[in-house]
Design an enzyme around this catalytic site. Structure first.
Site, PDB file in Angstrom:
ATOM      1  N   LYS A  28       5.254  -7.474  -1.553  1.00  0.00           N
ATOM      2  CA  LYS A  28       4.066  -8.141  -1.018  1.00  0.00           C
ATOM      3  C   LYS A  28       4.264  -9.655  -0.903  1.00  0.00           C
ATOM      4  O   LYS A  28       3.887 -10.268   0.103  1.00  0.00           O
ATOM      5  CB  LYS A  28       2.846  -7.830  -1.899  1.00  0.00           C
ATOM      6  CG  LYS A  28       1.544  -8.375  -1.317  1.00  0.00           C
ATOM      7  CD  LYS A  28       0.309  -7.762  -1.945  1.00  0.00           C
ATOM      8  CE  LYS A  28       0.091  -8.198  -3.343  1.00  0.00           C
ATOM      9  NZ  LYS A  28      -1.318  -8.012  -3.775  1.00  0.00           N
ATOM     10  N   SER A  29       4.870 -10.246  -1.924  1.00  0.00           N
ATOM     11  CA  SER A  29       5.075 -11.699  -1.900  1.00  0.00           C
ATOM     12  C   SER A  29       5.945 -12.117  -0.717  1.00  0.00           C
ATOM     13  O   SER A  29       5.637 -13.095  -0.010  1.00  0.00           O
ATOM     14  CB  SER A  29       5.743 -12.155  -3.205  1.00  0.00           C
ATOM     15  OG  SER A  29       4.919 -11.908  -4.308  1.00  0.00           O
ATOM     16  N   ASP A 327       1.882  -9.840 -13.079  1.00  0.00           N
ATOM     17  CA  ASP A 327       1.116  -8.752 -12.471  1.00  0.00           C
ATOM     18  C   ASP A 327       1.384  -7.401 -13.130  1.00  0.00           C
ATOM     19  O   ASP A 327       0.670  -6.427 -12.857  1.00  0.00           O
ATOM     20  CB  ASP A 327       1.432  -8.649 -10.976  1.00  0.00           C
ATOM     21  CG  ASP A 327       0.823  -9.782 -10.176  1.00  0.00           C
ATOM     22  OD1 ASP A 327      -0.237 -10.302 -10.598  1.00  0.00           O
ATOM     23  OD2 ASP A 327       1.392 -10.160  -9.148  1.00  0.00           O
TER      24      ASP A 327
END
Length: 448
Positions: A28-29, A327
């Site tokens: 995602k990053s 996370d």
């Protein structure tokens, strides 16, 4: 699943052995940054493996609103025709970033040094999250911001007409803040300097260099000093997005606690600023191995194999590791419940201001499932019950947080009684194929 629609309650039941290949989505990053830097380049950037979750799709829509041409072809490859550094057009509507703190903070940085105005909003969860940590350093460039009380969305940013370079010491370990400042520095003259006392994920620095920016990193007594030369012409790139280690955490952790499991997760990004969870799990005694180690697009990559590990032990996670696995603490706390002894997690106050207060959300759900937890402002301790001794049977609130929802669904796969999540719809923001992927591995997750 939809992270913005009707709640989707789900219940996870004790599973038989999990086995097979878990093809988790793209990182995602890196997906967010690929779209943003592609939009700030001159020419066409081609992206394969992009995470097509709602968070990233919202960033793609935002780049279109700022004037870039962003398309997806039939083969699933994305094409971004950029407008160049300083070339963003003023959007004609409010930019909705959905659930994504990364998306909104990076986009704010990217537009803050152009003479345009944009208004940002998000879903109920994002609109509670603090934005002053980004708008304060952006003000040093000359940008202005007006938002709700406490520096919260909806918020309007007026970009600096004559930006100045900035030297900024990041007050809390945050890749989002660092990245927002670096992206703002692209359109400021001279050198923008960011200093972080604790290293955070470095995708932005790696990708800026790949796109042709002049950027250096130096370890000093002050910390990690990153220097960016402003106003470059970024070159478009061809990007292969590695698979997301944060998403891989869920099938990996499930395999470790479900008897008889053997799961392979291919092509996982092992950037050292992201791989703290896997190091921690191995220290706890996890049967976790890397196969086919290699490098792709400047990022270390490997195939990750996880097998059932009945003798996990609680450990004290080094506080300095927090930034590399921030996370992953929610699902780590689930694994800790199935270990013996205490797992101590310190230096994690960032968890209090994520999509939810993740310490509070996980502590409440774990306690309801028969696990003893202590917590404080920036620490928590899970007292593990050992394999086969976790009662479960609780209903957990996801608080519109995808990682909370997935963590408790993992818990239900190995607890003695099923675990229900009140709303699993937010999972679509980062891991839209979670439900189907886990089912193919053998998990018993049911919509209620």
């Amino acid at each position: 699943m939809s992270g913005h629609g009707t709640p989707i309650p789900m219940t996870s039941h004790r599973s038989g052995p999990l086995s097979g290949v878990a093809d988790v989505p793209g990182d995602k990053s890196i997906s967010h940054r690929s779209l943003i830097l592609g939009a700030l380049s001159v020419g066409e950037t081609v992206i394969t493996g992009l995470l097509e979750g709602e968070d990233v799709l919202d960033t793609a829509k935002a780049m279109r609103a700022f004037g870039a041409e962003v398309t997806r072809d039939a083969a699933g490859t994305w094409h971004v025709h950029g407008v160049g550094v300083g070339g963003f057009a003023e959007p004609d509507h409010v930019i909705d970033c959905g659930n994504s703190g990364t998306g909104v903070r990076l986009i704010m940085g990217a537009m803050a040094t152009s003479p345009i105005t944009a208004t940002f909003t998000g879903d109920a969860s994002l609109n509670k999250r603090p934005m002053a940590r980004v708008t304060d350093p952006l003000a040093l460039f000359g940008a202005q911001s007006v938002g709700r009380a406490g520096g919260r969305l909806p918020m309007t940013i007026v970009g600096a007409a004559e930006p100045v370079p900035v030297r900024y010491v990041v007050p809390v370990p945050s890749a989002q803040v660092k990245s927002a400042v670096l992206l703002a520095g692209l359109n400021a003259p001279g050198h923008t300097v960011v200093i972080e006392r604790e290293a955070t994920r470095d995708h932005t620095e790696r990708m800026l260099a790949g796109f042709g920016a002049e950027i250096t990193t130096e370890e000093t007594e002050e910390g990690r000093v990153i220097t960016l030369t402003g106003q470059p012409e970024l070159r478009p790139q061809t990007i292969v997005v590695p698979r997301d280690p944060s998403s891989a955490a869920f099938p990996v952790c499930a395999a470790l606690i479900v008897p008889g499991s053997d799961v392979l997760v291919p092509n996982i990004g092992l950037n050292p600023t992201r791989a703290g969870l896997f190091t921690t799990l191995r220290e706890m005694g996890a049967d976790l191995s890397y196969e086919n180690l290699r490098e792709e697009g400047g990022e270390p990559v490997a195939d990750l194999r996880a097998r059932f590990s009945p003798d996990l032990k609680g450990i004290a996670v080094p506080p300095e590791r927090a930034a590399s696995m921030i996370d992953e603490y929610p699902v780590l706390s689930v694994v800790a419940a199935f270990a013996t002894g205490e797992t101590v997690m310190r230096g994690v106050k960032e968890l209090r201001v994520k999509e939810s207060d993740r310490i509070e959300a996980m502590a409440a759900g774990l306690r309801a499932g028969g696990v003893e937890v202590e917590d404080g402002p920036d620490w928590w301790i899970v007292r593990g019950r050992g394999h086969g001794n976790v009662p479960g049977g609780q209903i957990c609130a996801s608080h519109l947080d995808h990682r909370i929802a997935m963590s408790f669904l993992v818990m239900g796969m190995a607890s003695n009684a099923p675990v229900q999540v009140d709303d699993a719809s937010p999972i679509a923001t980062s891991f839209p194929i979670f439900e189907g992927l886990m089912a193919r591995l053998g998990a018993d997750i049911r919509r209620d």
